[in-house]
Design a protein around this motif. Structure first.
Motif, PDB file in Angstrom:
ATOM      1  N   GLY A 238       0.809  -1.212   0.000  1.00 48.07           N
ATOM      2  CA  GLY A 238       0.000   0.000   0.000  1.00 48.07           C
ATOM      3  C   GLY A 238       0.838   1.255   0.000  1.00 48.07           C
ATOM      4  O   GLY A 238       0.509   2.233  -0.682  1.00 48.07           O
ATOM      5  N   ALA A 239       1.936   1.274   0.775  1.00 48.97           N
ATOM      6  CA  ALA A 239       2.816   2.441   0.801  1.00 48.97           C
ATOM      7  C   ALA A 239       3.462   2.669  -0.564  1.00 48.97           C
ATOM      8  O   ALA A 239       3.595   3.813  -1.026  1.00 48.97           O
ATOM      9  CB  ALA A 239       3.888   2.269   1.872  1.00 48.97           C
ATOM     10  N   LEU A 240       3.870   1.580  -1.221  1.00 47.78           N
ATOM     11  CA  LEU A 240       4.436   1.707  -2.562  1.00 47.78           C
ATOM     12  C   LEU A 240       3.406   2.264  -3.542  1.00 47.78           C
ATOM     13  O   LEU A 240       3.720   3.120  -4.379  1.00 47.78           O
ATOM     14  CB  LEU A 240       4.948   0.354  -3.045  1.00 47.78           C
ATOM     15  CG  LEU A 240       5.537   0.319  -4.463  1.00 47.78           C
ATOM     16  CD1 LEU A 240       6.733   1.254  -4.572  1.00 47.78           C
ATOM     17  CD2 LEU A 240       5.930  -1.105  -4.848  1.00 47.78           C
ATOM     18  N   GLY A 241       2.169   1.789  -3.434  1.00 47.48           N
ATOM     19  CA  GLY A 241       1.115   2.322  -4.286  1.00 47.48           C
ATOM     20  C   GLY A 241       0.872   3.801  -4.040  1.00 47.48           C
ATOM     21  O   GLY A 241       0.610   4.568  -4.976  1.00 47.48           O
ATOM     22  N   ALA A 242       0.964   4.236  -2.774  1.00 49.67           N
ATOM     23  CA  ALA A 242       0.785   5.649  -2.451  1.00 49.67           C
ATOM     24  C   ALA A 242       1.891   6.493  -3.066  1.00 49.67           C
ATOM     25  O   ALA A 242       1.646   7.607  -3.553  1.00 49.67           O
ATOM     26  CB  ALA A 242       0.748   5.845  -0.935  1.00 49.67           C
ATOM     27  N   VAL A 275       7.339   4.155   7.511  1.00 46.75           N
ATOM     28  CA  VAL A 275       6.800   3.832   8.828  1.00 46.75           C
ATOM     29  C   VAL A 275       5.499   3.035   8.699  1.00 46.75           C
ATOM     30  O   VAL A 275       5.160   2.240   9.583  1.00 46.75           O
ATOM     31  CB  VAL A 275       6.566   5.131   9.634  1.00 46.75           C
ATOM     32  CG1 VAL A 275       5.844   4.848  10.947  1.00 46.75           C
ATOM     33  CG2 VAL A 275       7.896   5.819   9.904  1.00 46.75           C
ATOM     34  N   ILE A 276       4.767   3.221   7.595  1.00 44.67           N
ATOM     35  CA  ILE A 276       3.444   2.607   7.460  1.00 44.67           C
ATOM     36  C   ILE A 276       3.501   1.088   7.528  1.00 44.67           C
ATOM     37  O   ILE A 276       2.758   0.477   8.325  1.00 44.67           O
ATOM     38  CB  ILE A 276       2.771   3.091   6.162  1.00 44.67           C
ATOM     39  CG1 ILE A 276       2.438   4.580   6.278  1.00 44.67           C
ATOM     40  CG2 ILE A 276       1.503   2.285   5.866  1.00 44.67           C
ATOM     41  CD1 ILE A 276       1.805   5.166   5.042  1.00 44.67           C
ATOM     42  N   PRO A 277       4.333   0.389   6.724  1.00 48.18           N
ATOM     43  CA  PRO A 277       4.358  -1.074   6.866  1.00 48.18           C
ATOM     44  C   PRO A 277       4.831  -1.538   8.236  1.00 48.18           C
ATOM     45  O   PRO A 277       4.326  -2.534   8.761  1.00 48.18           O
ATOM     46  CB  PRO A 277       5.322  -1.518   5.753  1.00 48.18           C
ATOM     47  CG  PRO A 277       6.098  -0.308   5.381  1.00 48.18           C
ATOM     48  CD  PRO A 277       5.192   0.844   5.619  1.00 48.18           C
ATOM     49  N   VAL A 278       5.791  -0.826   8.830  1.00 42.44           N
ATOM     50  CA  VAL A 278       6.251  -1.192  10.177  1.00 42.44           C
ATOM     51  C   VAL A 278       5.123  -0.999  11.181  1.00 42.44           C
ATOM     52  O   VAL A 278       4.869  -1.856  12.052  1.00 42.44           O
ATOM     53  CB  VAL A 278       7.483  -0.357  10.567  1.00 42.44           C
ATOM     54  CG1 VAL A 278       7.912  -0.672  11.998  1.00 42.44           C
ATOM     55  CG2 VAL A 278       8.628  -0.603   9.593  1.00 42.44           C
ATOM     56  N   LEU A 279       4.412   0.130  11.060  1.00 46.89           N
ATOM     57  CA  LEU A 279       3.309   0.412  11.978  1.00 46.89           C
ATOM     58  C   LEU A 279       2.191  -0.610  11.828  1.00 46.89           C
ATOM     59  O   LEU A 279       1.669  -1.133  12.828  1.00 46.89           O
ATOM     60  CB  LEU A 279       2.784   1.824  11.707  1.00 46.89           C
ATOM     61  CG  LEU A 279       1.579   2.281  12.539  1.00 46.89           C
ATOM     62  CD1 LEU A 279       1.942   2.308  14.014  1.00 46.89           C
ATOM     63  CD2 LEU A 279       1.118   3.658  12.089  1.00 46.89           C
ATOM     64  N   LEU A 280       1.823  -0.917  10.591  1.00 48.70           N
ATOM     65  CA  LEU A 280       0.739  -1.873  10.374  1.00 48.70           C
ATOM     66  C   LEU A 280       1.157  -3.284  10.780  1.00 48.70           C
ATOM     67  O   LEU A 280       0.339  -4.054  11.286  1.00 48.70           O
ATOM     68  CB  LEU A 280       0.321  -1.851   8.904  1.00 48.70           C
ATOM     69  CG  LEU A 280      -0.451  -0.604   8.467  1.00 48.70           C
ATOM     70  CD1 LEU A 280      -0.781  -0.653   6.989  1.00 48.70           C
ATOM     71  CD2 LEU A 280      -1.721  -0.443   9.288  1.00 48.70           C
ATOM     72  N   GLY A 281       2.433  -3.648  10.553  1.00 50.21           N
ATOM     73  CA  GLY A 281       2.891  -4.953  10.998  1.00 50.21           C
ATOM     74  C   GLY A 281       2.828  -5.090  12.506  1.00 50.21           C
ATOM     75  O   GLY A 281       2.333  -6.093  13.041  1.00 50.21           O
ATOM     76  N   GLY A 282       3.343  -4.079  13.212  1.00 51.05           N
ATOM     77  CA  GLY A 282       3.271  -4.114  14.666  1.00 51.05           C
ATOM     78  C   GLY A 282       1.848  -4.067  15.178  1.00 51.05           C
ATOM     79  O   GLY A 282       1.485  -4.777  16.130  1.00 51.05           O
TER      80      GLY A 282
END
Length: 303
Positions: A238-242, A275-282
């Motif tokens: 999703g972050a890459l798409g953004a 930060v988005i994938p790290v935040l969503l993973g956590g």
């Protein structure tokens, strides 16, 4: 093989304790990816508006414009010289300069054109100057001095228009931040629902794990690791798409004349998007663990 051996084997095994199917697999990663995309767009919008607010606050509020009018070009030139002399002796002003006639004509072109304007048209002279915050807070003495010596001069400090623009931009920035938070909360809700649905769909597997000695904490830990991977992968996509969508928007808004906030991805914004994938993973790990523990304790699986 005893229960302790089974548990250690499950810890070493890369396979998840619940099958990869339904909403708990690809579908969940896809939903998280969509939410991560929306979160990335909201974050990019936040930083774009924030940069625009800083630019407007620094540029527009740090300058004033003096307009000198007259009935003839000679009178306007004389009045402009007098106005410049007053500005040069005013403490708190710097970089005083006149706007060239060609630039003034360029400002009129979108409204009335320039092909039919006579060469001797008495265009007002615009004088710009940088102003300190202290002087800008009280321009009454400068206005009084100009009104006394150059009656056709007027001062525009851009204050009212700029302050209103900055306030509106800050509201938009706040809405972008609220949108980001709501998207993250929505992702958390989806993950909780998916974790509980997975437990309900595979109740028999959970009961077997309890029978061989697995604790609720162990089961929640194993499921949490699985959701960590799903959250990170979905968040990264999703972050890459953004990033790609923002670059596309930057291309189609490149001719906006510099008035709209720039949507280009800078290094600072790119780092924040990471930060988005790290935040969503956590978030996926924590939400899944909490949901699993609550469901196991409430439903009293066989132990």
């Amino acid at each position: 093989m005893n229960a302790e051996t089974d548990i250690h084997t499950a810890r070493r095994s890369p396979a998840p304790i619940l099958p990869e199917s339904g909403i708990s697999g690809f579908s969940l990663a896809l939903v998280i990816g969509v939410l991560a995309f929306l979160a990335g767009i909201a974050m990019t919008g936040y930083f774009a508006v924030d940069a625009a607010v800083r630019g407007w606050s620094g540029e527009l509020t740090g300058t004033i414009t003096v307009q000198v009018r007259g009935t003839s070009a000679d009178d306007i030139a004389t009045y402009a010289d007098q106005a410049v002399a007053i500005l040069q002796t005013t403490e708190g002003l710097s970089n005083i300069g006149r706007v060239a006639r060609d630039e003034s004509l360029a400002l009129l072109k979108p409204w009335i054109g320039t092909d039919t304007l006579p060469d001797d048209l008495p265009l007002p002279v615009l004088i710009t100057a940088d102003v300190t915050p202290e002087l800008r807070s009280d321009l009454a003495p400068l206005r009084a001095a100009l009104a006394e010596q150059v009656t056709t001069a007027s001062v525009n400090d851009h204050g009212a228009w700029t302050d209103q623009l900055v306030r509106s931009a800050r509201r938009v920035r706040g809405l972008a931040f609220i949108a980001f938070v709501l998207v993250i909360l929505a992702a958390s809700s989806v993950i909780v629902f998916a974790a509980r649905a997975g437990l309900s769909a595979h109740r028999n597997i959970i009961e077997v794990l309890h029978l061989v000695g697995a604790t609720d904490t162990f089961i929640a830990s194993q499921i949490g690791r699985r959701y960590l991977a799903l959250g990170f992968l979905g968040g990264a996509g999703g972050a890459l798409g953004a990033v790609l969508a923002t670059k596309f928007l930057a291309l189609i808004t490149a001719d906006a004349g510099g008035f709209l906030p720039s949507l280009s991805i800078g290094m600072d914004t790119a780092l924040w998007l990471l930060v988005i994938p790290v935040l969503l993973g956590g978030l996926a790990t924590i939400s899944a663990r909490i949901a699993v523990l609550q469901t196991l304790r409430r439903d009293s699986f066989v132990g």
